[in-house]
Design a protein around this motif. Sequence first.
Motif, PDB file in Angstrom:
ATOM      1  N   TYR A  53       0.835  -1.199   0.000  1.00 37.25           N
ATOM      2  CA  TYR A  53       0.000   0.000   0.000  1.00 37.25           C
ATOM      3  C   TYR A  53       0.872   1.252   0.000  1.00 37.25           C
ATOM      4  O   TYR A  53       0.551   2.246  -0.639  1.00 37.25           O
ATOM      5  CB  TYR A  53      -0.968   0.012   1.189  1.00 37.25           C
ATOM      6  CG  TYR A  53      -2.106   0.976   0.965  1.00 37.25           C
ATOM      7  CD1 TYR A  53      -3.185   0.619   0.177  1.00 37.25           C
ATOM      8  CD2 TYR A  53      -2.081   2.257   1.494  1.00 37.25           C
ATOM      9  CE1 TYR A  53      -4.222   1.509  -0.074  1.00 37.25           C
ATOM     10  CE2 TYR A  53      -3.109   3.155   1.250  1.00 37.25           C
ATOM     11  CZ  TYR A  53      -4.173   2.777   0.469  1.00 37.25           C
ATOM     12  OH  TYR A  53      -5.186   3.674   0.221  1.00 37.25           O
ATOM     13  N   GLN A  54       2.000   1.188   0.704  1.00 39.79           N
ATOM     14  CA  GLN A  54       2.933   2.319   0.686  1.00 39.79           C
ATOM     15  C   GLN A  54       3.482   2.528  -0.724  1.00 39.79           C
ATOM     16  O   GLN A  54       3.641   3.662  -1.170  1.00 39.79           O
ATOM     17  CB  GLN A  54       4.062   2.121   1.700  1.00 39.79           C
ATOM     18  CG  GLN A  54       4.959   3.326   1.854  1.00 39.79           C
ATOM     19  CD  GLN A  54       4.214   4.557   2.360  1.00 39.79           C
ATOM     20  OE1 GLN A  54       3.556   4.514   3.391  1.00 39.79           O
ATOM     21  NE2 GLN A  54       4.304   5.665   1.636  1.00 39.79           N
ATOM     22  N   LEU A 113       0.851   4.395  -2.588  1.00 42.84           N
ATOM     23  CA  LEU A 113       0.871   5.820  -2.251  1.00 42.84           C
ATOM     24  C   LEU A 113       2.059   6.523  -2.905  1.00 42.84           C
ATOM     25  O   LEU A 113       1.916   7.616  -3.456  1.00 42.84           O
ATOM     26  CB  LEU A 113       0.903   6.017  -0.734  1.00 42.84           C
ATOM     27  CG  LEU A 113      -0.351   5.606   0.026  1.00 42.84           C
ATOM     28  CD1 LEU A 113      -0.126   5.756   1.534  1.00 42.84           C
ATOM     29  CD2 LEU A 113      -1.564   6.391  -0.416  1.00 42.84           C
ATOM     30  N   ILE A 134      -3.311  14.330   0.575  1.00 41.70           N
ATOM     31  CA  ILE A 134      -3.529  13.401   1.681  1.00 41.70           C
ATOM     32  C   ILE A 134      -3.565  14.242   2.947  1.00 41.70           C
ATOM     33  O   ILE A 134      -2.586  14.905   3.288  1.00 41.70           O
ATOM     34  CB  ILE A 134      -2.433  12.320   1.741  1.00 41.70           C
ATOM     35  CG1 ILE A 134      -2.541  11.437   0.497  1.00 41.70           C
ATOM     36  CG2 ILE A 134      -2.556  11.502   3.018  1.00 41.70           C
ATOM     37  CD1 ILE A 134      -1.468  10.391   0.365  1.00 41.70           C
ATOM     38  N   TYR A 175      -4.576  12.943   6.034  1.00 41.02           N
ATOM     39  CA  TYR A 175      -4.173  12.146   7.193  1.00 41.02           C
ATOM     40  C   TYR A 175      -4.010  10.697   6.770  1.00 41.02           C
ATOM     41  O   TYR A 175      -4.809  10.174   5.987  1.00 41.02           O
ATOM     42  CB  TYR A 175      -5.246  12.242   8.293  1.00 41.02           C
ATOM     43  CG  TYR A 175      -4.936  11.414   9.520  1.00 41.02           C
ATOM     44  CD1 TYR A 175      -4.072  11.884  10.491  1.00 41.02           C
ATOM     45  CD2 TYR A 175      -5.505  10.163   9.701  1.00 41.02           C
ATOM     46  CE1 TYR A 175      -3.780  11.117  11.608  1.00 41.02           C
ATOM     47  CE2 TYR A 175      -5.221   9.396  10.816  1.00 41.02           C
ATOM     48  CZ  TYR A 175      -4.358   9.880  11.759  1.00 41.02           C
ATOM     49  OH  TYR A 175      -4.064   9.122  12.872  1.00 41.02           O
ATOM     50  N   TYR A 176      -2.980  10.029   7.298  1.00 43.88           N
ATOM     51  CA  TYR A 176      -2.783   8.598   7.114  1.00 43.88           C
ATOM     52  C   TYR A 176      -2.287   8.062   8.441  1.00 43.88           C
ATOM     53  O   TYR A 176      -1.248   8.490   8.934  1.00 43.88           O
ATOM     54  CB  TYR A 176      -1.769   8.350   5.994  1.00 43.88           C
ATOM     55  CG  TYR A 176      -1.516   6.886   5.675  1.00 43.88           C
ATOM     56  CD1 TYR A 176      -2.570   5.996   5.505  1.00 43.88           C
ATOM     57  CD2 TYR A 176      -0.229   6.405   5.526  1.00 43.88           C
ATOM     58  CE1 TYR A 176      -2.338   4.672   5.192  1.00 43.88           C
ATOM     59  CE2 TYR A 176       0.013   5.080   5.195  1.00 43.88           C
ATOM     60  CZ  TYR A 176      -1.042   4.217   5.036  1.00 43.88           C
ATOM     61  OH  TYR A 176      -0.809   2.898   4.722  1.00 43.88           O
ATOM     62  N   ALA A 194      -5.690   0.715   8.987  1.00 45.06           N
ATOM     63  CA  ALA A 194      -5.301   2.108   8.735  1.00 45.06           C
ATOM     64  C   ALA A 194      -6.507   2.910   8.253  1.00 45.06           C
ATOM     65  O   ALA A 194      -7.501   2.358   7.772  1.00 45.06           O
ATOM     66  CB  ALA A 194      -4.186   2.164   7.690  1.00 45.06           C
ATOM     67  N   LEU A 214      -7.209   6.566   5.937  1.00 47.14           N
ATOM     68  CA  LEU A 214      -6.619   7.536   5.015  1.00 47.14           C
ATOM     69  C   LEU A 214      -7.697   8.549   4.672  1.00 47.14           C
ATOM     70  O   LEU A 214      -8.807   8.169   4.291  1.00 47.14           O
ATOM     71  CB  LEU A 214      -6.131   6.825   3.750  1.00 47.14           C
ATOM     72  CG  LEU A 214      -5.550   7.681   2.625  1.00 47.14           C
ATOM     73  CD1 LEU A 214      -4.219   8.292   3.036  1.00 47.14           C
ATOM     74  CD2 LEU A 214      -5.382   6.850   1.362  1.00 47.14           C
TER      75      LEU A 214
END
Length: 142
Positions: free
Chosen positions: A57-58, A61, A75, A77-78, A95, A97
């Motif tokens: 997932y990183q 992003l 973005i 907030y994560y 998480a 997002l």
Amino acid sequence: MEKYLEATPDGGKQFYQNFKDKGEIVMLNLLRFKETADYTNLKHLSPKQEISGEEAYQLYLDTTKSQFLKAGSEIVYYGKGKDFLIGPETEKWDAILLVKHQSVLKFMEFAQSEDYLKNVGHRTAALEDSRLLPTTEMKSKI
């Protein structure tokens, strides 16, 4: 338990109709990662070694950041999550997002762009389940 990873055609149509003239939208993403990312049918994106869903997932992003910025999105907030303070004990999310988009049209342009579609497979490989809730700001009188 049913899993949700993609918008349905009806959901996309309803999203457009409900938010097309609302201006800025903030998308609340609830994310549950796979223990190990699954790049089956995504060999062109597959890392050289096995990685976790969170790591995949990183990568998603990282590879879509320039498209976010180009669309005027950000973005907000994560962060990590787990158990609800108020909510079902059986629901766990790894998480959250929050992503702000200038408009539904800008979001749709972003989500349909060739550059975005080249890398969205990292998201697919990463997620076990997800929720996506579009929101608009409420003008409250306190």
